[in-house]
Design a protein around this motif. Structure first.
Motif, short mmCIF file in Angstrom:
data_model
loop_
_atom_site.label_atom_id
_atom_site.label_comp_id
_atom_site.label_asym_id
_atom_site.label_seq_id
_atom_site.Cartn_x
_atom_site.Cartn_y
_atom_site.Cartn_z
N GLN A 1 44.69 36.97 42.72
CA GLN A 1 43.87 36.86 41.52
C GLN A 1 44.08 35.52 40.83
O GLN A 1 43.14 34.90 40.36
N TYR A 2 45.36 35.06 40.79
CA TYR A 2 45.65 33.76 40.20
C TYR A 2 44.87 32.67 40.93
O TYR A 2 44.19 31.86 40.32
N ILE B 1 32.40 48.53 39.03
CA ILE B 1 33.70 47.87 38.90
C ILE B 1 34.74 48.96 38.77
O ILE B 1 34.84 49.64 37.75
N LEU B 2 35.49 49.18 39.85
CA LEU B 2 36.47 50.27 39.85
C LEU B 2 37.86 49.77 39.50
O LEU B 2 38.73 50.54 39.14
N LYS B 3 38.06 48.45 39.67
CA LYS B 3 39.36 47.88 39.34
C LYS B 3 39.09 46.57 38.63
O LYS B 3 38.33 45.74 39.10
N ARG B 4 39.68 46.43 37.46
CA ARG B 4 39.45 45.23 36.66
C ARG B 4 40.57 44.23 36.88
O ARG B 4 41.73 44.64 36.99
N PRO B 5 40.23 42.95 36.95
CA PRO B 5 41.32 41.99 37.09
C PRO B 5 42.21 42.01 35.85
O PRO B 5 41.72 42.19 34.73
N ALA B 6 43.51 41.86 36.07
CA ALA B 6 44.43 41.78 34.93
C ALA B 6 44.08 40.53 34.13
O ALA B 6 43.61 39.54 34.69
N ILE B 7 44.26 40.59 32.85
CA ILE B 7 43.94 39.42 32.04
C ILE B 7 45.07 38.40 32.18
O ILE B 7 46.23 38.70 31.87
N LEU B 8 44.71 37.25 32.74
CA LEU B 8 45.73 36.23 32.94
C LEU B 8 45.91 35.46 31.65
O LEU B 8 44.95 35.18 30.94
N LYS B 9 47.15 35.13 31.39
CA LYS B 9 47.40 34.31 30.21
C LYS B 9 46.93 32.90 30.55
O LYS B 9 47.48 32.25 31.43
N MET B 10 45.87 32.46 29.91
CA MET B 10 45.37 31.14 30.25
C MET B 10 46.21 30.09 29.53
O MET B 10 46.63 30.27 28.40
#
Lengths: 233, 340
Positions: free
Chosen positions: A193-194, B328-337
Motif C-alpha cells: 500500500q505504501y 469496496i470490501l477492504k479500505r486502505p489504511a490511512i497513511l500518515k502523509m
C-alpha cells in the motif's frame, strides 16, 4: 551494443531458439544455443560469453540455480525469458541475480532493447556526481532538491528517496520487495500500500500524463521500471 | 448484500430448511418418519449439486441434527434405533456421490467451453496469420505498402491470439475454486494504462478518452484479473464501435463502490440482447462478421463476480456503455502523509 558479441541462448524450444539466433546474427553477433541446463553449464565454463538469455522452463531442472551459478562465475547480463503468469518465478529469478526479463510472446525489438539497456548498465560505473539527470528531471542528492525543467518539484522525504532510488537504477526492473526494502527499510517488504500510494503521488508530480506514464512504468505483478532513454551519464 | 454473495447457496439451503421444518412439524403425524427423513434429504441434494464437498458435509450434518426434532427421544441427539444410524450413513453417501458427480459435470462443461473456444475463436486470428504469411512468401514482387499491411495484420492477429489465450488461462484459473484470487492493493488508473499497452498504438490512435476522479483510492483486488477485465472491455469497445469514433473510459468512486464505465459509439443493441452479452459464446445477432471471441465478455462477468461486483451494458444516446461496479470490501489504511 558492440558488434561481434558471443550470446548464449538457453532455450529448449527450437523455433524460438532459431528466431533469437537469427535476430542476433542480423546484428553481427555470434550465438550459442543450449537446450538444457547441462549444456548451458558447459558453455558457461568453457566459453567467454558476453550475454546470457535464459528460458526459465528448462526440461532438466531449475533455471534459478543456473542463474546463481552463472552469477557466481561471471559478471555479464543475464536476461530471463518466461511464460506469462509466472510472476513468482520471475521475481525469484530476479532475486537470484537475473538482470531483466521478457515474457513470451515478445517482439524481437523488445528483447533487443532489454539486452542493450542491460548491457549499458554493466558499462556504466557508479558516479559520485551529486546530480542525477534524466530527460527533464534533475535531482541533487546532496541538496535534496529536484527539478522538472527549471521548476522545483515539491517532494516529501520519502518521495525524494523513492525518486532517487528509481533514477539511480534507471531502466532496470525493480521488484516491489526490493524497492520497499531499499527505500522504506527491512521489515517493509510486503507493505504494497505504501509503494502504490507513493508511486501514485510521485507520478502526479513528474509525469505529464498519469494515464500514459513515460517515466515510471508498471511491470504488472513484478514491480516498476524507471524509463530513461536519454544518454547514459 | 454483496458481502453474502459467495455464500448465497448456503442462504438458499437454510431457507429450504426453514420450509421443510415448517412442513414436517405441521404434518408430522400424517407424514410418518420415512417421509420426514426423505424430505430432509432434499437440502443435501440441493447443496451437493454445487460440487463442493465441505458445503455438502456441513449441510448434511445440519440436516441430520434437525432430525432430532422427530426421532424419539425428541430434542435430544440420542438415537436408540440402529435403523436411523443407517439412514444417516445413507445421507452422507448420497451427498458424496452427488457432489463428485456434480464436480465432474462442472469440469466437463469447462472442457467443452475450452474446446469450442479453441476451435473457433483461435482459428480466426490464426487463419489471418497463415493467410498473410503465405501471401508474403508466394507473391513476388511485392509492393512495399502491401507488404507492410500484411505484416501489420500478422502482428495484430498474433496480439489478438495472445489476448485470447491469456483470457482463457485466467478463466481457467477462475473456474477452479482451489486457486483463490491473488489480491493486493491496485491502482486502477495504472491498470487501465497497462491494459492500453496491450493494443497497438495505431489501433488506438487518439480514440481513447479517460475521465478519472482526481483522488482515486487504491482497490484491493487481483491486479492480473482486473487488467484482463479492462483489456477485454477495451477490446470489445473497439471491436463493436464505429471506426475512428471515441471510446471513453471513466472511473469514479463512492465510499462503498468503484464505478468503471467503457462507452463507445455504435448502433444500439436491442434491450433483450444486452444482458445476454455476458453469456458464454453469445454474440449480438447482427455482428457475425466481427472477428473475436464470444468468451471475452463472459470472462469479464466472471472477473467482476469474483470481486463480488456487477457488470451491465446499456444503450446510451450515442452507443453502448458497459458499467462495472466493484464493492469496496477492504479500505486502505490511512497513511500518515509526510510534510513537504
Amino acid at each position: 551494443m558492440k558488434p561481434h558479441q558471443l550470446i548464449l541462448i538457453v532455450e529448449d524450444d527450437e523455433a524460438i531458439g532459431r528466431l533469437l539466433q537469427l535476430a542476433f546474427h542480423q546484428l553481427g553477433h555470434k550465438t550459442l544455443l543450449a537446450k538444457d541446463r547441462q549444456s548451458a553449464l558447459r558453455e558457461v565454463q568453457t566459453r567467454s560469453l558476453d550475454i546470457v538469455l535464459l528460458d526459465l522452463g528448462l526440461p532438466d531442472g531449475d533455471g534459478k540455480e543456473l542463474i546463481k551459478t552463472i552469477r557466481s562465475k561471471l559478471s555479464i547480463p543475464i536476461i530471463v525469458v518466461s511464460a506469462r503468469s509466472d510472476e513468482q518465478e520471475i521475481i525469484a529469478a530476479l532475486d537470484a541475480g537475473a538482470d531483466d526479463y521478457v515474457t513470451k510472446p515478445f517482439s524481437t525489438n523488445e528483447l533487443l532493447a532489454r539486452v542493450r539497456s542491460t548491457q549499458r548498465r554493466f558499462l556504466v560505473f557508479q558516479t559520485s556526481d551529486p546530480l542525477i539527470i534524466c530527460n527533464d528531471i534533475t535531482i541533487d542528492v546532496t541538496q535534496f532538491t529536484a527539478l522538472k525543467h527549471t521548476e522545483p518539484l515539491k517532494l516529501t522525504p520519502t518521495e525524494f528517496n523513492l525518486l532517487k532510488y528509481l533514477m539511480l537504477h534507471r531502466n532496470q526492473v525493480l521488484t516491489h520487495g526490493k524497492i520497499l526494502k531499499e527505500v522504506w527499510g527491512i521489515g517493509y517488504q510486503s507493505e504494497m500500500q505504501y509503494l502504490r500510494t507513493y508511486i501514485n503521488a510521485l507520478r502526479k508530480k513528474i509525469e505529464p500524463n498519469t494515464t500514459t506514464p513515460t517515466y515510471i512504468q508498471t511491470e504488472l505483478g513484478i514491480g516498476y521500471r524507471f524509463v530513461c532513454n536519454g544518454p547514459a551519464q | 448484500m454483496q458481502l453474502f454473495y459467495p455464500y448465497r447457496h448456503y442462504i438458499i439451503t437454510f431457507f429450504l430448511f426453514a420450509f421443510i421444518t415448517a412442513i414436517s412439524l405441521t404434518f408430522r403425524h400424517q407424514l410418518e418418519m420415512t417421509n420426514i427423513i426423505l424430505i430432509h434429504l432434499l437440502p443435501v441434494i440441493v447443496i451437493a449439486l454445487r460440487g463442493e464437498l465441505i458445503a455438502t458435509i456441513v449441510i448434511t450434518t445440519f440436516s441430520i441434527a434437525l432430525l432430532a426434532l422427530y426421532i424419539p427421544p425428541t430434542l435430544s441427539f440420542i438415537v436408540h434405533e440402529m435403523i436411523y444410524i443407517w439412514s444417516f450413513v445413507i445421507f452422507y453417501i448420497v451427498g458424496y456421490i452427488i457432489t463428485t458427480q456434480a464436480k465432474r459435470i462442472h469440469l466437463n462443461s469447462i472442457k467443452e467451453i475450452l474446446y469450442h473456444t479453441l476451435s473457433h475463436d483461435l482459428k480466426t486470428p490464426l487463419s489471418s496469420i497463415m493467410g498473410n504469411a503465405t501471401f508474403l512468401v508466394e507473391t513476388h514482387p511485392l509492393d512495399a505498402a502491401l507488404r507492410y499491411k500484411a505484416l501489420s495484420q500478422i502482428i495484430e492477429s498474433s496480439r489478438q491470439m495472445n489476448r485470447l489465450i491469456s483470457s482463457l488461462l485466467d478463466s481457467a484459473r477462475l473456474q477452479n475454486p482451489q486457486t483463490p484470487l491473488k489480491k493486493e492493493w491496485c491502482d486502477m488508473e495504472d491498470l487501465i494504462s497497462i491494459a492500453l499497452r496491450e493494443f497497438r498504438k495505431d489501433v488506438l490512435h487518439e480514440r481513447i478518452e479517460c475521465h478519472f476522479s482526481v483522488e482515486l483510492p487504491l482497490f484491493y483486488g487481483d491486479s492480473g484479473l482486473l487488467m484482463r477485465l479492462f483489456v477485454n472491455l477495451i477490446d470489445n469497445a473497439l471491436k463493436y464501435s464505429d471506426e475512428e469514433k471515441l471510446i471513453e473510459i471513466a472511473i469514479s468512486t463512492t465510499p462503498t463502490e468503484f464505478f468503471i464505465t467503457f462507452s463507445n459509439e455504435c448502433p444500439p443493441i436491442p434491450p433483450e440482447e444486452l444482458e445476454n452479452l455476458f453469456e458464454k459464446f453469445y454474440r449480438a445477432g447482427n455482428t457475425a462478421d466481427i472477428s473475436g471471441s464470444g468468451i471475452g465478455l463472459s470472462i469479464c462477468r466472471d472477473i467482476t463476480h469474483a470481486h463480488h461486483g456487477n457488470i451491465h451494458a446499456h444503450n446510451t444516446d450515442k452507443g453502448i456503455s458497459v458499467e462495472v461496479t466493484l464493492p469496496i470490501l477492504k479500505r486502505p489504511a490511512i497513511l500518515k502523509m509526510e510534510e513537504l
